[in-house]
Each structure stands twice: as structure tokens, then as C-alpha cells.
Design an enzyme around this catalytic site. Structure first.
Site, mmCIF file in Angstrom:
data_model
loop_
_atom_site.group_PDB
_atom_site.id
_atom_site.type_symbol
_atom_site.label_atom_id
_atom_site.label_comp_id
_atom_site.label_asym_id
_atom_site.label_seq_id
_atom_site.Cartn_x
_atom_site.Cartn_y
_atom_site.Cartn_z
ATOM 1 N N LYS A 1 -31.023 -20.528 29.108
ATOM 2 C CA LYS A 1 -29.536 -19.606 28.759
ATOM 3 C C LYS A 1 -29.526 -18.728 29.784
ATOM 4 O O LYS A 1 -28.318 -18.067 30.070
ATOM 5 C CB LYS A 1 -29.660 -19.226 27.519
ATOM 6 C CG LYS A 1 -29.582 -20.224 26.211
ATOM 7 C CD LYS A 1 -29.603 -19.637 24.716
ATOM 8 C CE LYS A 1 -28.208 -19.468 24.376
ATOM 9 N NZ LYS A 1 -28.238 -19.015 22.913
ATOM 10 N N ASP B 1 -21.658 -17.350 21.588
ATOM 11 C CA ASP B 1 -22.523 -16.885 20.535
ATOM 12 C C ASP B 1 -21.845 -15.820 19.818
ATOM 13 O O ASP B 1 -21.756 -15.699 18.503
ATOM 14 C CB ASP B 1 -23.990 -16.694 20.865
ATOM 15 C CG ASP B 1 -24.971 -17.933 21.147
ATOM 16 O OD1 ASP B 1 -24.564 -18.902 20.810
ATOM 17 O OD2 ASP B 1 -25.584 -17.828 21.871
#
Ligand code: ATR
Length: 274
Positions: free
Chosen positions: A66, A103
């Protein structure tokens, strides 16, 4: 070319994303596929170069890639830039990719759906944990207007390091000092792995937390975590973590396949059963 998308990570077999996107593809009648790809770190760069030529429109990225994908991105969204990590990549016409982080969006949407009257600006928030997941939650809360965030982490330097990057609305609270953490907060969030199936149990009470506070956990295995259970015992409203997983997937699907999907009780049941 068939429209394709994927989730890449190492490990990847546990990912629920293929089931989730597969459901939406079927629902819209789109003749495309969303596949899990096991990509170790040394294959990351080559994989990202190869995928667009095979028909991949974009990919989700999970642990451990990520952060590293930001170094390879042609464009980085402001959100991914602030969080320092991306979970949603969209390939561009020239073969490069745009890196975004959904997110924070997924976190806020989950709260909006689970507790429609919750307002981020109504009061301070308590956040446990200063790992990768915590950065997205802090960004979401700050962008939504939260006036103060009490951040508590077992390893204090990690919380200090985030405070240095994120800024002055963060107040560090010593790990285990529940009263200072929870006094007068409108929201409490667990971003640690404490209470996750197979991990250490959540060792603290939620002493000092007002019954009007909203409480949420990023963990969704189990759905009813010890953190949420203790909050319910105090009379607090709780929102479980599964919705964040479902909602964070919406912008990627929309970009890659051209339709905006919905998070429904049926989808929730399907993902829970997988
Ligand atoms: P993620 O991306 O899920 O946030 P991470 O970056 O590994 O994963 O962070 C895990 C978080 O859970 C951290 O806040 C970690 O605390 P430390 O920074 O002190 O490691 C927290 N955590 C994990 N196990 C813990 C335990 N047994 N006790 C307290 N905190 C724990």
C-alpha cells in the site's frame, strides 16, 4: 477486451474483495472479472507494468504494497498523499496509474449508514492504534471536521510520528489511560488488531466513555469484537467494521466498470458467509 480488475497482495488468499466485486459484476450483467493475484514485493513493479496490457482497468492493493505503490504512481490523489498509502489504482491510457486511497471514504460511509445522525464535528474522537489503518481514519476524521483526536498507541513513538505529520488537532494519550482517552468523546475507534480472531484479546475497559458516544472497530472477524461488546454493555451505539470493507470498494468498481454499485444487506450477508 474483457474489462478486468484485481486485488494484489502477499498473502492474498483471505481477501473478500473478489466475492464482493464479483457480486456487483453479476448484478450489473457486466462481462468482466475481478481476480485475486498473489504478488510478492519483488514482482510488484513488473506486475503493475504488465496488467494494463492484459485488459486490467485497475486494481486494489493490500498488504504489503500500500505504501510502495505511491513511489511508482504517475498521479497520486490528495487523500492518498495525505495518508501516505493507496488501496485503489486506476490505469491511465499511457500505461501508468493513478493511486487513490478509499479507506477514509469507506470508514465515513460506514458510519453514515450505521449511525446517520453522527456528526464528526460534534466532539472529540478517541482512536486506538497508530498503524497503517489508523492514518486513514485520522485523515477521514480531520477532513470531516473533528475538532480533536485523542490518539493512543502501545508504541508511543509511532503515535508521535503520526502527530508530527498530521498536525495539531491530534493529542497523544498514554496507552492504558482510559479515562483521559474517553472523557467527553463523541466517537471511539479501535484500529489495532486487538480482539481480532487469532490475535491478542482487547485488554482494557472503556471506563469514562459516555453512553452517548458512537463506537466502531475496523476489525470484522469477529463482527462483534470485544471492543464493541464492552461499548454495548455501557449502552453505547456501535457500528461494526464490515461496512468499511464494503464501502471502500465502491469508488474502484465505479471507475473501472462504469457503474456505481450499492452496499446492500444482501451483499453484506454474502461477504459474511464467505
Ligand atoms: P494496520 O495496517 O492494520 O494498522 P499495523 O500497521 O501493523 O497494521 O498496526 C497494528 C496496530 O495494532 C498498531 O497500532 C499496533 O501497536 P504498535 O504500534 O505498538 O505495534 C497495534 N497492536 C497490535 N498488537 C497489539 C498488542 N498486542 N497490544 C497493543 N497494540 C497492538
Amino acid at each position: 477486451m474483457l474489462p478486468l480488475a484485481a486485488v494484489i497482495g502477499d498473502p492474498i488468499s483471505h481477501s473478500k474483495s473478489p466475492r464482493l466485486h464479483g457480486y456487483w459484476l453479476e448484478q450489473f450483467g457486466i462481462n468482466g472479472h475481478y481476480v485475486p493475484l498473489h504478488v510478492p514485493a519483488e514482482e510488484l513493479e513488473n506486475t503493475l507494468k504488465l496488467l494494463p496490457s492484459l485488459g486490467f482497468r485497475g486494481i486494489n492493493v493490500t498488504i504489503p504494497h500500500k505504501e510502495r505503490v505511491l513511489e511508482m504512481a504517475r498521479e497520486i490523489s490528495p487523500t492518498a498523499q495525505r495518508i501516505g498509502a493507496a488501496n485503489t489504482l486506476t490505469f491511465l491510457d499511457d500505461g501508468g496509474f493513478e493511486a487513490d486511497n478509499t479507506d477514509a471514504y469507506g470508514f465515513l460511509e460506514n458510519l453514515k449508514h450505521g449511525a446517520p445522525d453522527w456528526d464528526a464535528s460534534a466532539g472529540p474522537a478517541a482512536v486506538l492504534g497508530a498503524g497503517g489503518a489508523s492514518r486513514a481514519i485520522l485523515d477521514a476524521l480531520l477532513q470531516a471536521g473533528c475538532p480533536e483526536i485523542r490518539l493512543s498507541n502501545r508504541t508511543a513513538q509511532r503515535a508521535e510520528a503520526i502527530k508530527d505529520i498530521v498536525g495539531k488537532r491530534i493529542k497523544i494519550v498514554t496507552w492504558g489511560n482510559e479515562e483521559a482517552l474517553y472523557k467527553d468523546v463523541a466517537l471511539a475507534v479501535n484500529t489495532t488488531s486487538l480482539g481480532m480472531k487469532g490475535q491478542d484479546n482487547f485488554p482494557f475497559s472503556l471506563r469514562g466513555l459516555d453512553e452517548k458516544a458512537l463506537v466502531t472497530d475496523l476489525i470484522y472477524t469477529p463482527l462483534q469484537t470485544p471492543f464493541l461488546e464492552r461499548a454495548s454493555q455501557l449502552g453505547c451505539r456501535t457500528v461494526d467494521g464490515l461496512g468499511m470493507l464494503l464501502h471502500q470498494a465502491v469508488p474502484g468498481f465505479h471507475r473501472w466498470f462504469g457503474m456505481r454499485p450499492e452496499v446492500t444487506p444482501e451483499l453484506r450477508a454474502l461477504v459474511l458467509g464467505s
